[in-house]
Design a protein around this motif. Structure first.
Motif: not given
Length: 219
Positions: A139-154
């Motif tokens: 959804m627009p504006g939704m933090v996805t699990e993909r976003d969280l995975t990318a953040a954990r790796a950064a």
């Protein structure tokens, strides 16, 4: 992010109406996100088989006496949006490279959790389940699990840039959706909460823009 049509939920028209204001930015819609774990609005645990197979109630069902289709669409979207934002804010509070961003994340997380303490009882008063009907949808504006995975790796500034962008999008889009509830919602308590959400988001967006690194990260 890839976008596709909303799933054929009973309140599909209501969600489309809420998201219609986002069409000007090309962000309207809901797409399948295969990497998104199922969620409930009560917590982040996977849903049971019964919850996955149970259809969400129609706006013409038990909630119809007190809630419009717009109310249903708004509260069932805003609740998981806040829940997912809290996950990213928790990471930011612990790992942001910029100290002021860490402090901002702590305060915004507390605000988002306080909103959830009002959104979940509203779901109950409207006769709606606590299951996340948008689990697996981008959804627009939704933090996805993909976003969280990318953040954990950064790490370092790269992590901060992801947080800046993710939280900015969450605040902007959820404010837009809440404005639609204010103008088209049927329940007084839902519209009152939507107004509070919009006010809070405008305040936090202004503060976010002033943080060190925000201009560079957000352009």
């Amino acid at each position: 992010m890839n976008r596709m049509n909303l799933p054929k939920l009973p309140h599909r028209a209501a969600v489309l109406g809420l998201l219609g204001v986002l069409a000007l930015t090309g962000a309207a819609g809901c797409s399948s996100a295969a990497d998104s774990a199922p969620r409930t609005t009560a917590d982040s645990a996977p849903r049971t088989a019964e919850a996955r197979t149970s259809a969400p109630p129609s706006a013409t069902g038990s909630a119809s006496a007190s809630a419009s289709a717009t109310d249903v669409g708004w509260v069932q979207l805003m609740t998981p949006m806040n829940q997912q934002a809290v996950k990213l804010l928790t990471l930011a509070a612990e790992r942001a490279d910029e100290p002021r961003l860490r402090a901002f994340a702590v305060r915004l997380r507390a605000d988002q959790e306080a909103e959830l303490d009002r959104l979940r009882p509203l779901l109950t008063r409207m006769g709606l389940p606590l299951t996340d009907v948008h689990a697996g949808h981008d959804m627009p504006g939704m933090v996805t699990e993909r976003d969280l995975t990318a953040a954990r790796a950064a790490e370092g500034p790269a992590f901060d840039r992801l947080v800046f962008a993710g939280i900015r999008d969450h605040l902007r889009q959820s404010a837009q959706v809440s404005r639609s509830e204010i103008t088209a919602g049927g329940r007084a308590d839902a519209r009152e909460l939507a107004r509070a959400l919009v006010t809070a988001r405008e305040t936090f967006l202004a503060e976010l823009a002033r943080l060190p690194g925000a201009e560079r990260a957000l352009g």
